[in-house]
Design a protein around this motif. Structure first.
Motif, PDB file in Angstrom:
ATOM      1  N   UNK A  72       0.860  -1.134  -0.103  1.00 60.31           N
ATOM      2  CA  UNK A  72       0.051  -0.051  -0.027  1.00 60.31           C
ATOM      3  C   UNK A  72       0.986   1.111  -0.039  1.00 60.31           C
ATOM      4  N   UNK A  73       1.903   1.191   0.807  1.00 64.05           N
ATOM      5  CA  UNK A  73       2.804   2.331   0.828  1.00 64.05           C
ATOM      6  C   UNK A  73       3.648   2.708  -0.216  1.00 64.05           C
ATOM      7  N   UNK A  74       3.972   1.707  -1.182  1.00 63.29           N
ATOM      8  CA  UNK A  74       4.864   1.826  -2.327  1.00 63.29           C
ATOM      9  C   UNK A  74       4.106   1.584  -3.708  1.00 63.29           C
ATOM     10  N   UNK A  75       2.900   1.659  -3.432  1.00 65.50           N
ATOM     11  CA  UNK A  75       1.955   1.226  -4.756  1.00 65.50           C
ATOM     12  C   UNK A  75       2.643   0.039  -5.801  1.00 65.50           C
ATOM     13  N   UNK A  76       2.890  -0.849  -4.914  1.00 64.12           N
ATOM     14  CA  UNK A  76       3.474  -2.104  -5.543  1.00 64.12           C
ATOM     15  C   UNK A  76       2.503  -3.384  -5.430  1.00 64.12           C
ATOM     16  N   UNK A  77       2.691  -4.179  -6.484  1.00 64.60           N
ATOM     17  CA  UNK A  77       2.048  -5.527  -6.271  1.00 64.60           C
ATOM     18  C   UNK A  77       3.162  -6.486  -5.885  1.00 64.60           C
ATOM     19  N   UNK A  78       3.000  -6.926  -4.637  1.00 66.01           N
ATOM     20  CA  UNK A  78       4.116  -7.882  -4.030  1.00 66.01           C
ATOM     21  C   UNK A  78       3.726  -9.411  -4.008  1.00 66.01           C
ATOM     22  N   UNK A  79       4.682 -10.396  -4.126  1.00 71.63           N
ATOM     23  CA  UNK A  79       4.272 -11.676  -4.171  1.00 71.63           C
ATOM     24  C   UNK A  79       4.966 -12.375  -3.288  1.00 71.63           C
ATOM     25  N   UNK A  80       4.365 -13.337  -2.556  1.00 71.00           N
ATOM     26  CA  UNK A  80       5.247 -14.358  -1.622  1.00 71.00           C
ATOM     27  C   UNK A  80       5.175 -15.811  -2.058  1.00 71.00           C
ATOM     28  N   UNK A  81       6.253 -16.458  -2.259  1.00 68.72           N
ATOM     29  CA  UNK A  81       6.276 -17.913  -2.492  1.00 68.72           C
ATOM     30  C   UNK A  81       7.074 -18.403  -1.495  1.00 68.72           C
ATOM     31  N   UNK A  82       6.578 -19.819  -1.207  1.00 68.18           N
ATOM     32  CA  UNK A  82       7.314 -20.648  -0.154  1.00 68.18           C
ATOM     33  C   UNK A  82       8.138 -21.894  -0.622  1.00 68.18           C
ATOM     34  N   UNK A  83       9.069 -22.298  -0.174  1.00 74.17           N
ATOM     35  CA  UNK A  83       9.725 -23.546  -0.892  1.00 74.17           C
ATOM     36  C   UNK A  83       9.059 -24.728  -0.150  1.00 74.17           C
ATOM     37  N   UNK A  84       8.301 -25.517  -1.110  1.00 76.75           N
ATOM     38  CA  UNK A  84       7.414 -26.692  -0.631  1.00 76.75           C
ATOM     39  C   UNK A  84       8.544 -27.681   0.064  1.00 76.75           C
ATOM     40  N   UNK A 124       1.424 -15.909  -3.577  1.00 78.91           N
ATOM     41  CA  UNK A 124       0.152 -15.129  -2.782  1.00 78.91           C
ATOM     42  C   UNK A 124       0.504 -13.696  -2.939  1.00 78.91           C
ATOM     43  N   UNK A 125      -0.351 -12.928  -3.567  1.00 75.53           N
ATOM     44  CA  UNK A 125      -0.225 -11.524  -3.998  1.00 75.53           C
ATOM     45  C   UNK A 125      -0.945 -10.650  -2.901  1.00 75.53           C
ATOM     46  N   UNK A 126      -0.169  -9.505  -2.945  1.00 74.45           N
ATOM     47  CA  UNK A 126      -0.474  -8.427  -1.997  1.00 74.45           C
ATOM     48  C   UNK A 126      -1.031  -7.071  -2.964  1.00 74.45           C
ATOM     49  N   UNK A 127      -1.923  -6.355  -2.699  1.00 78.03           N
ATOM     50  CA  UNK A 127      -2.142  -5.350  -3.773  1.00 78.03           C
ATOM     51  C   UNK A 127      -1.896  -3.977  -3.117  1.00 78.03           C
ATOM     52  N   UNK A 128      -1.831  -2.674  -3.786  1.00 80.72           N
ATOM     53  CA  UNK A 128      -1.702  -1.573  -3.368  1.00 80.72           C
ATOM     54  C   UNK A 128      -2.902  -1.042  -2.617  1.00 80.72           C
ATOM     55  N   UNK A 129      -4.187  -1.577  -3.113  1.00 77.94           N
ATOM     56  CA  UNK A 129      -5.303  -1.273  -2.179  1.00 77.94           C
ATOM     57  C   UNK A 129      -5.609  -1.939  -0.922  1.00 77.94           C
ATOM     58  N   UNK A 130      -4.659  -2.839  -0.670  1.00 75.74           N
ATOM     59  CA  UNK A 130      -4.924  -3.503   0.749  1.00 75.74           C
ATOM     60  C   UNK A 130      -5.486  -4.807   0.649  1.00 75.74           C
ATOM     61  N   UNK A 131      -5.883  -5.234  -0.333  1.00 73.54           N
ATOM     62  CA  UNK A 131      -6.449  -6.586  -0.669  1.00 73.54           C
ATOM     63  C   UNK A 131      -5.264  -7.466  -0.873  1.00 73.54           C
ATOM     64  N   UNK A 132      -5.523  -8.863  -0.645  1.00 75.14           N
ATOM     65  CA  UNK A 132      -4.448 -10.092  -0.947  1.00 75.14           C
ATOM     66  C   UNK A 132      -5.313 -11.212  -1.518  1.00 75.14           C
ATOM     67  N   UNK A 133      -4.599 -12.237  -1.705  1.00 75.27           N
ATOM     68  CA  UNK A 133      -4.891 -13.437  -2.291  1.00 75.27           C
ATOM     69  C   UNK A 133      -5.469 -13.908  -0.985  1.00 75.27           C
ATOM     70  N   UNK A 134      -6.615 -14.793  -1.370  1.00 80.08           N
ATOM     71  CA  UNK A 134      -7.095 -15.655  -0.267  1.00 80.08           C
ATOM     72  C   UNK A 134      -6.302 -17.091  -0.346  1.00 80.08           C
ATOM     73  N   UNK A 135      -5.477 -17.336   0.770  1.00 84.56           N
ATOM     74  CA  UNK A 135      -4.585 -18.244   0.639  1.00 84.56           C
ATOM     75  C   UNK A 135      -4.562 -18.977   1.842  1.00 84.56           C
TER      76      UNK A 135
END
Length: 254
Positions: free
Chosen positions: A58-70, A200-211
């Motif tokens: 939200x602060x940077x106006x970026x779309x971020x993603x998180x991945x985990x190593x299975x 898992x996505x994190x959007x600038x509007x404060x919403x995220x993926x349901x994960x």
């Protein structure tokens, strides 16, 4: 009769034997308690990272993603370079905002030159050392067993899958996505033969993926960490034995 002021060797050995027996009986219980504490700590660590990543997006106006190593204990947060859903910025503004290290070619007519696409989801093996990327290490005794994420309109665009229709009931969409395996699409092979999870996505509007992320430890226990997309809030299930786990995630993937 003289007053005795010391213990005999037999008495000392007897006390030592009793202490060893008590320690032998108590160590397994102590290990189990510590293992469960590390599971809870890891779940709290992920929830904290989710919150920080949501705020950062939200602060940077970026779309971020998180991945985990299975099957591993590593998670990587990286930015998504995108021209469509980044806080309404123009293409050149989007490039400047994301391309902090001059890693990408300049835009031309709103898109990348050459064969580059309008967005980039990097392999975490490459992203882990990139500027702005964040690597999270869980305790080594805790591993990520499985990760799932429901696709919304934006993440479906990145993953090349179908998003829920306008009149499609959410519960039916979730069931269908689980049955077809779409909740795991977008996984990437790791350099060490492992698999990086669906993003898992994190959007600038404060919403995220349901994960959800399923964690397990060497003692055969597991718990799930859930992220609700609309509110970005996280929750943790109770710790249970792997063989007793009932849920949408697969504890036996690795």
């Amino acid at each position: 009769m003289p007053y005795r002021t010391a213990f005999t060797l037999v008495e000392i050995l007897l006390v030592l034997v009793i202490m060893v027996l008590i320690a032998t009986l108590g160590i397994p219980a102590l290990r189990g308690t510590l293992a469960q504490q590390q599971l809870r700590y890891s779940a709290d660590q992920i929830r904290s990272e989710w919150l920080d990543t949501r705020v950062r997006a939200a602060e940077e106006g970026q779309i971020l993603s998180m991945r985990a190593k299975i099957g591993g204990s590593t998670l990587v947060i990286d930015r998504v370079l995108d021209t469509h859903f980044t806080a309404g910025l123009s293409s050149r503004q989007t490039t400047s905002r994301f391309d902090l290290g001059n890693e990408f070619d300049p835009f031309e007519r709103g898109g990348f030159t050459g064969d580059m696409q309008d967005f980039i989801l990097r392999n975490p093996d490459d992203a882990s050392t990139a500027r702005g990327a964040v690597t999270i290490e869980l305790p080594r005794s805790v591993i990520v067993a499985d990760v799932i994420a429901l696709a919304d309109e934006r993440s479906a665009f990145y993953l090349g899958i179908s998003a829920p229709g306008e009149f499609e009931a959410e519960e039916f969409y979730e069931i269908d996505a689980l049955m077809t395996g779409e909740v795991r699409l977008g996984e990437m092979p790791g350099s060490d033969g492992t698999t990086w999870s669906t993003p898992i996505f994190f959007y600038p509007d404060g919403s995220t993926s349901t994960a959800a992320i399923l964690l397990k430890n060497e003692s055969g226990r597991c718990l799930a960490v859930h992220l609700r997309g609309l509110t970005g809030s996280g929750s943790v299930t109770a710790i249970t034995r792997i063989e007793d786990y009932v849920g949408e995630l697969d504890p036996h993937r690795h």
